[in-house]
Design a protein around this motif. Structure first.
Motif, short mmCIF file in Angstrom:
data_model
loop_
_atom_site.label_atom_id
_atom_site.label_comp_id
_atom_site.label_asym_id
_atom_site.label_seq_id
_atom_site.Cartn_x
_atom_site.Cartn_y
_atom_site.Cartn_z
N PRO A 154 0.85 -1.25 0.01
CA PRO A 154 0.01 0.00 -0.15
C PRO A 154 0.90 1.19 0.05
N TYR A 155 0.26 2.25 -0.75
CA TYR A 155 1.03 3.51 -0.55
C TYR A 155 0.40 4.71 -0.33
N SER A 156 0.70 5.50 0.50
CA SER A 156 -0.05 7.12 0.67
C SER A 156 0.58 7.99 -0.41
N VAL A 157 -0.40 8.54 -0.92
CA VAL A 157 0.03 9.43 -1.95
C VAL A 157 -0.61 10.89 -1.77
N ARG A 158 0.40 11.99 -1.72
CA ARG A 158 -0.45 13.25 -1.30
C ARG A 158 0.17 14.18 -2.51
N GLU A 159 -0.63 15.17 -2.83
CA GLU A 159 -0.22 16.01 -3.83
C GLU A 159 0.33 17.08 -3.11
N VAL A 160 1.67 17.72 -3.57
CA VAL A 160 2.35 18.69 -2.63
C VAL A 160 2.41 19.88 -3.60
N ASP A 161 2.17 19.89 -4.77
CA ASP A 161 1.95 21.14 -5.78
C ASP A 161 0.98 20.59 -6.83
N CYS A 162 0.01 21.62 -7.36
CA CYS A 162 -1.04 21.65 -8.05
C CYS A 162 -1.32 22.68 -9.03
N TRP A 163 -1.84 22.50 -10.00
CA TRP A 163 -2.18 23.85 -11.00
C TRP A 163 -3.04 24.92 -9.96
N ALA A 164 -4.06 24.14 -9.34
CA ALA A 164 -4.85 25.38 -8.82
C ALA A 164 -4.08 25.87 -7.28
N SER A 165 -3.08 25.50 -7.08
CA SER A 165 -2.31 25.98 -6.08
C SER A 165 -1.36 26.93 -6.65
N GLY A 166 -1.19 27.13 -8.11
CA GLY A 166 -0.30 28.07 -8.44
C GLY A 166 0.81 27.44 -9.42
N ASP A 167 1.05 26.44 -9.32
CA ASP A 167 1.97 25.44 -10.01
C ASP A 167 1.66 25.34 -11.41
N ARG A 168 2.39 24.67 -12.25
CA ARG A 168 2.18 24.64 -13.90
C ARG A 168 1.99 22.92 -13.81
N VAL A 169 2.62 22.06 -12.76
CA VAL A 169 2.51 20.71 -12.93
C VAL A 169 1.79 20.03 -11.35
N CYS A 170 1.22 19.09 -11.47
CA CYS A 170 0.99 18.58 -10.29
C CYS A 170 1.90 17.64 -9.70
N ARG A 171 2.35 17.75 -8.48
CA ARG A 171 3.72 17.03 -7.81
C ARG A 171 3.00 15.78 -6.92
N PHE A 172 3.24 14.91 -6.88
CA PHE A 172 2.95 13.95 -5.74
C PHE A 172 4.10 13.25 -5.04
N LYS A 173 3.77 13.04 -3.84
CA LYS A 173 4.93 12.44 -2.95
C LYS A 173 4.17 11.26 -2.37
N CYS A 174 4.73 9.92 -3.02
CA CYS A 174 4.42 8.61 -2.92
C CYS A 174 5.06 8.02 -1.79
N LEU A 175 4.68 7.38 -0.68
CA LEU A 175 5.11 6.78 0.39
C LEU A 175 4.74 5.35 0.64
N ALA A 176 5.61 4.38 0.48
CA ALA A 176 5.06 3.16 0.70
C ALA A 176 4.93 2.41 2.12
N ALA A 177 3.93 2.01 2.57
CA ALA A 177 3.53 1.93 3.85
C ALA A 177 4.48 0.63 4.66
#
Length: 177
Positions: A154-177
């Motif tokens: 299982p992985y926990s994935v969270r978006e750390v940057d988003c177009w809607a937050s002002g970035d031009r790409v969505c960046r995701f941090k994925c951590l294995a449990a």
């Protein structure tokens, strides 16, 4: 006539076969549709879930739906027996071919316990107004489901940057449990 969404031992359990034969059913219109239609469905569903259950619960449900979609997608549309480099290359190609987004891996640590990736031209948010928030909750679940199907962890994935937050790409941090 049997309702395909209510079949199986657990009524309402989604399986890949629920998607049906799109080529056969949409012989004239084809398999593609505008992003506008996808976002109309997605954002109205999220709006109703948020009004009914609150933002936290709505995000939880969206993340769970994305996870289920990611697992089924990976199991049915990808080769899960290849090494990581080939898997990532295949995933990049299929996501671009399906016009979901342009996936890039920024970093992978030993054993793929932490992965940082970006998605440009993301189906869910690219072009949205800047609101200062990350909105790709469904994507978090989708990516987690794909990674879990591939690695068996299982992985926990969270978006750390988003177009809607002002970035031009969505960046995701994925951590294995």
């Amino acid at each position: 006539m049997e309702n395909v969404f209510m079949s199986g031992k657990d009524h309402g359990s989604f399986t890949w076969s629920n998607i049906g034969n799109i080529k056969e059913g949409r012989g004239s219109l084809g398999e593609e549709m505008p992003v506008l239609v996808y976002r109309l469905m997605q954002f109205t569903m999220l709006d109703i879930l948020t009004k009914e259950f609150g933002r936290t619960k709505a995000d939880e449900y969206y993340r769970k739906a994305g996870h289920l979609a990611g697992v089924e997608f990976a199991r049915n549309a990808m080769d899960l027996k290849v090494d990581l480099n080939i898997f990532v290359a295949n995933l990049q190609k299929i996501l671009e071919d399906l016009k979901v987004g342009i996936l890039r891996i920024e970093s992978v640590n030993e054993g793929a316990k932490e992965i940082i990736l970006t998605v440009a031209e993301d189906l869910d948010c690219s072009g949205l107004p800047i609101t200062g928030e990350n909105v790709c909750v469904y994507d978090e679940g989708f990516i987690a489901g794909i990674l879990e199907a591939y690695t068996g962890k299982p992985y926990s994935v969270r978006e750390v940057d988003c177009w809607a937050s002002g970035d031009r790409v969505c960046r995701f941090k994925c951590l294995a449990a």
